[in-house]
Design a protein around this motif. Sequence first.
Motif, PDB file in Angstrom:
ATOM      1  N   TRP A  36      39.063 122.531  80.375  1.00  0.00           N
ATOM      2  CA  TRP A  36      37.924 123.012  79.590  1.00  0.00           C
ATOM      3  C   TRP A  36      37.288 124.266  80.172  1.00  0.00           C
ATOM      4  CZ3 TRP A  36      33.012 122.998  81.792  1.00  0.00           C
ATOM      5  CH2 TRP A  36      32.871 122.270  82.977  1.00  0.00           C
ATOM      6  N   HIS A  37      37.576 124.593  81.405  1.00  0.00           N
ATOM      7  CA  HIS A  37      37.024 125.827  81.974  1.00  0.00           C
ATOM      8  C   HIS A  37      37.498 127.051  81.214  1.00  0.00           C
ATOM      9  CE1 HIS A  37      36.358 123.827  86.194  1.00  0.00           C
ATOM     10  NE2 HIS A  37      35.761 123.209  85.210  1.00  0.00           N
ATOM     11  N   MET A  38      38.593 126.878  80.467  1.00  0.00           N
ATOM     12  CA  MET A  38      39.139 128.006  79.719  1.00  0.00           C
ATOM     13  C   MET A  38      38.532 128.144  78.328  1.00  0.00           C
ATOM     14  SD  MET A  38      43.066 129.087  79.853  1.00  0.00           S
ATOM     15  CE  MET A  38      43.942 127.726  80.552  1.00  0.00           C
ATOM     16  N   ILE A  47      31.815 127.081  76.684  1.00  0.00           N
ATOM     17  CA  ILE A  47      31.432 126.114  77.724  1.00  0.00           C
ATOM     18  C   ILE A  47      32.062 126.434  79.074  1.00  0.00           C
ATOM     19  CG2 ILE A  47      30.895 124.222  76.153  1.00  0.00           C
ATOM     20  CD1 ILE A  47      33.647 123.036  76.890  1.00  0.00           C
ATOM     21  N   GLY A  48      33.196 127.105  79.075  1.00  0.00           N
ATOM     22  CA  GLY A  48      33.807 127.483  80.347  1.00  0.00           C
ATOM     23  C   GLY A  48      33.403 128.896  80.721  1.00  0.00           C
ATOM     24  N   ARG A  49      34.230 129.566  81.506  1.00  0.00           N
ATOM     25  CA  ARG A  49      34.011 130.988  81.790  1.00  0.00           C
ATOM     26  C   ARG A  49      35.311 131.696  81.475  1.00  0.00           C
ATOM     27  NH1 ARG A  49      29.453 132.227  85.294  1.00  0.00           N
ATOM     28  NH2 ARG A  49      30.391 134.154  86.034  1.00  0.00           N
ATOM     29  N   PHE A  50      35.305 132.377  80.360  1.00  0.00           N
ATOM     30  CA  PHE A  50      36.515 132.974  79.820  1.00  0.00           C
ATOM     31  C   PHE A  50      36.564 134.415  80.294  1.00  0.00           C
ATOM     32  CE2 PHE A  50      39.160 133.853  75.893  1.00  0.00           C
ATOM     33  CZ  PHE A  50      40.164 132.973  76.234  1.00  0.00           C
ATOM     34  N   ASN A  51      37.546 134.743  81.138  1.00  0.00           N
ATOM     35  CA  ASN A  51      37.597 136.092  81.713  1.00  0.00           C
ATOM     36  C   ASN A  51      38.228 137.072  80.726  1.00  0.00           C
ATOM     37  OD1 ASN A  51      37.458 138.206  83.479  1.00  0.00           O
ATOM     38  ND2 ASN A  51      39.131 137.512  84.789  1.00  0.00           N
ATOM     39  N   MET A  77      39.514 140.952  80.622  1.00  0.00           N
ATOM     40  CA  MET A  77      40.236 141.389  81.823  1.00  0.00           C
ATOM     41  C   MET A  77      41.563 140.655  81.997  1.00  0.00           C
ATOM     42  SD  MET A  77      39.446 143.898  83.309  1.00  0.00           S
ATOM     43  CE  MET A  77      40.817 144.260  84.391  1.00  0.00           C
ATOM     44  N   SER A  78      41.540 139.337  81.859  1.00  0.00           N
ATOM     45  CA  SER A  78      42.745 138.561  82.152  1.00  0.00           C
ATOM     46  C   SER A  78      43.658 138.492  80.936  1.00  0.00           C
ATOM     47  CB  SER A  78      42.352 137.151  82.577  1.00  0.00           C
ATOM     48  OG  SER A  78      43.495 136.340  82.658  1.00  0.00           O
ATOM     49  N   LEU A 103      45.851 136.428  80.473  1.00  0.00           N
ATOM     50  CA  LEU A 103      46.054 135.030  80.110  1.00  0.00           C
ATOM     51  C   LEU A 103      45.040 134.591  79.051  1.00  0.00           C
ATOM     52  CD1 LEU A 103      48.045 132.887  80.899  1.00  0.00           C
ATOM     53  CD2 LEU A 103      46.515 132.123  82.682  1.00  0.00           C
ATOM     54  N   THR A 104      43.835 135.154  79.120  1.00  0.00           N
ATOM     55  CA  THR A 104      42.855 134.798  78.091  1.00  0.00           C
ATOM     56  C   THR A 104      43.290 135.372  76.741  1.00  0.00           C
ATOM     57  OG1 THR A 104      41.508 136.727  78.630  1.00  0.00           O
ATOM     58  CG2 THR A 104      40.948 134.674  79.719  1.00  0.00           C
TER      59      THR A 104
END
Lengths: 425, 216, 303
Positions: free
Chosen positions: A138-140, A144-148, A151-152, A154-155
């Motif tokens: 869920w951090h992704m 509610i998470g921190r979605f980078n 920059m990333s 992967l996001t």
Amino acid sequence: MEQAPSDVQSPSTHRVSYPRFLMRAISAATDGSFLFYAWMTGLTAVFLVGVNAWAHQASSGMINTHMTDHVSWGLYIANFTFMVGVAAGGVMMVIPAYLYKDRKMQDVVIIGELLAIAAIVSCLLFVIADLGRPDRFWHMFPGIGRFNFPMSMLTWDVLVLNGYLIINLHVVGYLLYMRFLGRKPNPRWYKPFILLSIVWAVSIHTVTAFLYQGLGGRPFWNSALLAPRFLASAFVSGPAFIILTMIVLRRFGGSRMSDQPMNTLVKIVRVTILINLLMVISELFTEFYAGGAHTSSARYLFFGHGEANALVPWIWSAIVFNIVAAVLFMKPDLVKHTKLLVTACTLAFAGAWIEKGMGLIVPGFIPSTLHEYVEYLPSHLEWRVAAGVVAFGLLVYSASLKVAIPIFRGDMRFEQAPPKETAEK
Amino acid sequence: MERTQCPNGRLSRPLLVLALAGLAPALALLLSACGGDVAPETAPAGQVAASAPTGVHIRTVPGVPTIPAGPIDARGHQARVACSTCHSIKAPDTTRKTGAELTAFHQGLQVAHGSLSCLSCHNEDDYDSLRLADGHRVPFERVMDLCAQCHGPQARDYAHGAHGGMSGYWDTTRGLQTRNQCTHCHAPHAPAYPAMKPTFKPRDRFLPPTRESNDD
Amino acid sequence: MTEKSSGLTRRRMVKGLGATLGAAAFGAALSPLFRSSGMNAAELMQRHYKELTPADKQAVIERLQAEAKEAFGVSISIQDPRPTPQTKFVYAINLSVCNGSGKCVEACHKENNHDRETKQSYIRVLEMPKGTMDMEQGNTTYNHTVPSPDKFYMPVQCQQCDEPPCVDVCPVQATWKEKDGIVVVDYNWCIGCRYCMAACPYHARRFNWKKPYLPAEEINPNQGYLSNRVRPQGVVEKCHFCLHRTREGRLPACLEACPTGARVFGNILDPKSNIRWVLENKRVYVLKEELGTKPSFFYFFDK
């Protein structure tokens, strides 16, 4: 009702017909011949073996994989990458069908879209299988998470993959539902999404390639050719798999599909497999002609390094598979020769699979960034988890085909059992 | 070029500061440090003041030099004798240049220090102090001044914390930094740093350690 | 009931049975998941480090200390020192002096509560033939007496880059660069995707492939929240310049352990610091400069 110009329908009717559509779909997906049951039971068994292996991995750690600090991604990410290609490749049915208005193709385009859905589902499962902390998934989640983001890469991949899944679910669901109701689909509700899905298919594989090619510390991946190469091989593996599906459906599913859509796909693979080979040659020329430290991964991959040569048989198999498949696909009337066609498609598919996994993801880590040669071959546990994920993808694919084909054939229709009046108010 | 220019003033001032700063704790720790191996930062608990010491402390060297004399006693103690015990009455044999040529009391004394001989650094008439090149006497505690005569670049680097081991604090306003002197790492008679055996290697899966070893 | 509908009912029953069996088998297959203890709601729901209030942080630290007490039977203390203003840490190694003894590797292993079974450490030492800077020629597994006359030794650890590729790629911001230049990982936020390991050009990151094994008597009880506390399974970790020491003004463990004094550490913003003198007076270089990562870690030769 059939000739209603728009899809304007009282919501209460949908309230009756949509659940019925879902019920009929579930019922159709779980009904079938002995062969169908055997197939689905077998897949479920493999899936459960995979679930069990993954549960072991999640509880006692990824020490039971053969990944190391040196080769930190392995079979899971390799398969993830390959599955993104299969998902993107499914769209190659959509382009002729809707961009070039190929009527015959429109009847089978649903296969490509269902393949895309099943492949994306497998992709997401492979990513979860690769996480060291699946409980923190869920951090992704944005919000509610921190979605980078942005920059990333992967996001970006999370966004485009889920977007692609939603687009395809919408298009497939809408077309099937309309067919089920016996109505002509309203282009307003699917045309824009189909066009979007074409662009989106390119984007999912481009973004996935960017995951790797943006890493300056990994010279084997850090090549501008990676994204186009990914696309070319995707447009081999996707259509090849669809051709195989169509042959299976014709043999066991009583499908009445004509040869023409298959021929279109063969034509596509005939070209894309050559483009892919050309890109491989171009890449290899750059690596081997110039030489130097940056080419050590390629040298290791193709010729090994001292006693370390675990990947050599894999990559040469892939090269042979690709070349044989390319030659077979040159045969003008390949569609007429089912056995040859199956061979060609299987080789092309397997070739692309090796090329993406053992031929691309793994050698990116060998030698390591400190130029140490630590080898990698997947462990039993990894094979079990991967087989489980693939089995689940096939389950999704088979069940959805089982629903979609009768609807498209017109065998499964909405019967207007409840009179309209009672449904209203 | 730049290195040779590196001015002496710049060198000596920090050295002086280091030496001064080291003096106070050095005295306090003289007893415990005489073995030369005790880390001075681990001062006896009773000595810890309200505010912990700060600045730079240079580990002391044992003052008057001694050599092993005879066998080890029943308690395991090595009897030692100060060099001056004999040399205050016995004139050195100036015809000998290396340890190998010396016999009584000097067996096993390895000398491998360029072309230096005993009296390059020792006073003929006073073995309790050292001798600078210009004939000045300096106590053993100032051995670094002696070494610096030839090893200028090392002394310069040392003065800037770029040579020699240290422990404690990098921020000397917050705590004590303890530094070695030359002879803590370099045996004065054979100063080349001794070879070592790497005793700790990471155990990597799928990366076997090199089998061949040139020692055994 | 007609024959057809009774057939349908039977079919439905078989399907129901199949579904029940399937669900049961699924649950059984997942059962290893529930064997693992140690999972608790507070840990599961814990927010990102930067979102923790001082009170939250206190509670988290107390929880971790209690867990460690339970797991190892030793009292540990977890601090969370923050960067000091006007401080940026820089490290340099004198390769003319480094003799490859690996004492720094060992000191790191002990200081940072690494897994004893794998002898994990944040530092790897390359033995390289003199006359080349090509790491391809290097070797980390040498075990002969050092130094070899024709070799030099190059310890590599996190370079604390000013443009860290590992930080850019993290999908959940579980790793970031702090004001004093140290790149840290929130071990309670990392999802273990290992993208940062693929992105790092210096092999600086390590993954906890299993729960680290540590005998209670070997635990270093002086721990930092973002540094050497015992890491959970399945997360990435890396060298943090011993921030639990260096932010208190102390030297890193690897420097203290170096038998040859090859390591120089300090605050580059202090013009009188050792490290500043080295950077100004030695010809220093960084690893893989062409990648544009701007390391805070330098190498130099005396001769």
